[in-house]
Design an enzyme around this catalytic site. Structure first.
Site, PDB file in Angstrom:
ATOM      1  N   ASP A   1      -3.054  13.003   1.335  1.00 34.12           N
ATOM      2  CA  ASP A   1      -4.014  14.034   1.491  1.00 34.12           C
ATOM      3  C   ASP A   1      -3.541  14.941   2.370  1.00 34.12           C
ATOM      4  O   ASP A   1      -3.702  16.248   2.414  1.00 34.12           O
ATOM      5  CB  ASP A   1      -5.321  13.685   1.443  1.00 34.12           C
ATOM      6  CG  ASP A   1      -5.912  12.971   0.373  1.00 34.12           C
ATOM      7  OD1 ASP A   1      -5.443  13.161  -0.824  1.00 34.12           O
ATOM      8  OD2 ASP A   1      -7.183  12.584   0.481  1.00 34.12           O
TER       9      ASP A   1
ATOM     10  N   ASP B   1      -1.990  -0.925   5.941  1.00 35.10           N
ATOM     11  CA  ASP B   1      -2.494  -0.187   7.359  1.00 35.10           C
ATOM     12  C   ASP B   1      -3.731  -0.307   7.091  1.00 35.10           C
ATOM     13  O   ASP B   1      -4.365  -0.207   8.453  1.00 35.10           O
ATOM     14  CB  ASP B   1      -1.517   1.029   7.466  1.00 35.10           C
ATOM     15  CG  ASP B   1      -2.352   2.073   6.248  1.00 35.10           C
ATOM     16  OD1 ASP B   1      -3.066   2.872   6.862  1.00 35.10           O
ATOM     17  OD2 ASP B   1      -1.834   2.112   5.203  1.00 35.10           O
TER      18      ASP B   1
ATOM     19  N   ASP C   1      -5.025   3.139  -3.245  1.00 33.80           N
ATOM     20  CA  ASP C   1      -6.307   3.678  -3.464  1.00 33.80           C
ATOM     21  C   ASP C   1      -5.632   5.429  -3.489  1.00 33.80           C
ATOM     22  O   ASP C   1      -6.647   6.343  -3.234  1.00 33.80           O
ATOM     23  CB  ASP C   1      -7.191   3.684  -2.461  1.00 33.80           C
ATOM     24  CG  ASP C   1      -8.812   4.265  -2.953  1.00 33.80           C
ATOM     25  OD1 ASP C   1      -8.620   4.455  -4.206  1.00 33.80           O
ATOM     26  OD2 ASP C   1      -9.797   4.070  -2.247  1.00 33.80           O
TER      27      ASP C   1
ATOM     28  N   ASP D   1      -0.227   5.039   1.084  1.00 33.11           N
ATOM     29  CA  ASP D   1      -0.410   5.981   2.237  1.00 33.11           C
ATOM     30  C   ASP D   1      -0.221   5.416   3.538  1.00 33.11           C
ATOM     31  O   ASP D   1      -0.965   4.261   3.911  1.00 33.11           O
ATOM     32  CB  ASP D   1      -2.074   6.703   1.976  1.00 33.11           C
ATOM     33  CG  ASP D   1      -2.092   7.759   0.957  1.00 33.11           C
ATOM     34  OD1 ASP D   1      -0.864   8.209   0.704  1.00 33.11           O
ATOM     35  OD2 ASP D   1      -3.284   8.402   0.562  1.00 33.11           O
TER      36      ASP D   1
ATOM     37  N   ASP E   1       0.923  -1.319  -0.033  1.00 37.56           N
ATOM     38  CA  ASP E   1       0.057   0.081   0.133  1.00 37.56           C
ATOM     39  C   ASP E   1       0.979   1.316   0.002  1.00 37.56           C
ATOM     40  O   ASP E   1       1.971   1.260   0.136  1.00 37.56           O
ATOM     41  CB  ASP E   1      -0.973  -0.206   1.137  1.00 37.56           C
ATOM     42  CG  ASP E   1      -1.780   1.424   1.422  1.00 37.56           C
ATOM     43  OD1 ASP E   1      -2.337   1.542   0.563  1.00 37.56           O
ATOM     44  OD2 ASP E   1      -1.694   1.799   2.335  1.00 37.56           O
TER      45      ASP E   1
END
Length: 266
Positions: free
Chosen positions: A42, A204, A122, A33, A31
């Protein structure tokens, strides 16, 4: 974390020499982030705004499972506030890696003959490509699965959905289990029918649990300790259907220790 890591991302400068794909025994999926990087991308973007924070109406508009849609709203607001492409680029480059992740990359680089690496995130392609290139690790990864993104004529970064799917557990724009299953099928064909010996998934978040349901008894899920993925996988462990190993991590060094043992098994 050392102060130098807070100011800029450490880089790997050694030349990368990818191994022949058919030689790699193990697949590692990351992953992005709060896994590769230490925070949500973000959050780094919000710091480029004049007020360094989002207005209350935008904060309160977030709905569970709508990360992609929420990011699109944030990017539109940033464009309205005059945040430039250069500011976004710089903000992404400055995000520190998670603790010990550069050491993990160093280990994986030194064992490229064993490990094939993929990102499943994502977030979006612009953020991930920008960060990995700045950190000097882009060439470690064979593939990046994430939401497409590009700047439009007005200078706004626009996101699209990665795909559509029918999984009830995942956000509408991405099911990581679908991505994992399709990738394993595709790679096995490309490798002359030879599957990976083991698959490792490092993440996570809650959306990192779904792909772990596709892992087998020789595979390992690496959830960041005490984050949503870890809490949910502990619940899944109660089910006889869940067969994979779980190794929580705080630092990338924890993952290195586990991988070293597996590589030494031969």
């Amino acid at each position: 974390m050392p102060s130098t890591e807070r100011n800029h991302s450490p880089k790997m400068t050694a030349p990368l020499t990818p191994a022949a794909p058919q030689d790699q025994r193990f697949l590692v999926l990351f992953d992005f982030d709060e896994t590769i990087i230490c925070e949500s991308s973000d959050d780094a973007l919000v710091r480029t705004l004049p007020d360094k924070e989002l207005p209350a109406w935008l904060k309160n508009s977030y709905r569970e499972g709508q990360y992609n849609e929420n990011t699109q709203k944030i990017l539109a607001y940033m464009a309205e506030q005059g945040v430039s492409k250069d500011s976004i680029h710089s903000a992404v480059e400055k995000i520190p890696p998670n603790q010990g992740l550069m050491n993990l990359f160093q280990y994986l680089q030194s064992h490229q003959q064993d490990f094939e690496l993929v990102v499943v995130s994502d977030a979006n392609m612009y953020f991930i490509e920008t960060w990995l290139r700045h950190a000097g690790v882009r060439d470690l990864f064979r593939k990046i699965f994430t939401n497409p993104s590009s700047f439009n004529a007005a200078g706004q970064l626009v996101l699209l959905s990665f795909h559509s799917h029918s999984c009830p557990r995942c956000p509408d724009n991405m099911c990581k289990q679908v991505i994992l299953r399709e990738y394993l099928t595709e790679r096995q064909k490309e490798r002359g029918g030879v599957p990976f010996q083991r698959v490792f998934y490092i993440g996570d978040g809650a959306n990192d649990t779904c792909p772990c349901l596709a892992l087998g008894p020789r595979d390992t899920a690496f959830p960041r300790k005490d984050f949503p993925m870890h809490r949910l996988l502990k619940e899944f462990q109660q089910s006889a259907k869940f067969k994979t190993n779980i190794e929580p991590w705080v630092s990338g060094e924890d993952i290195v220790d586990c991988l070293k043992k597996i590589v030494e098994e031969k």
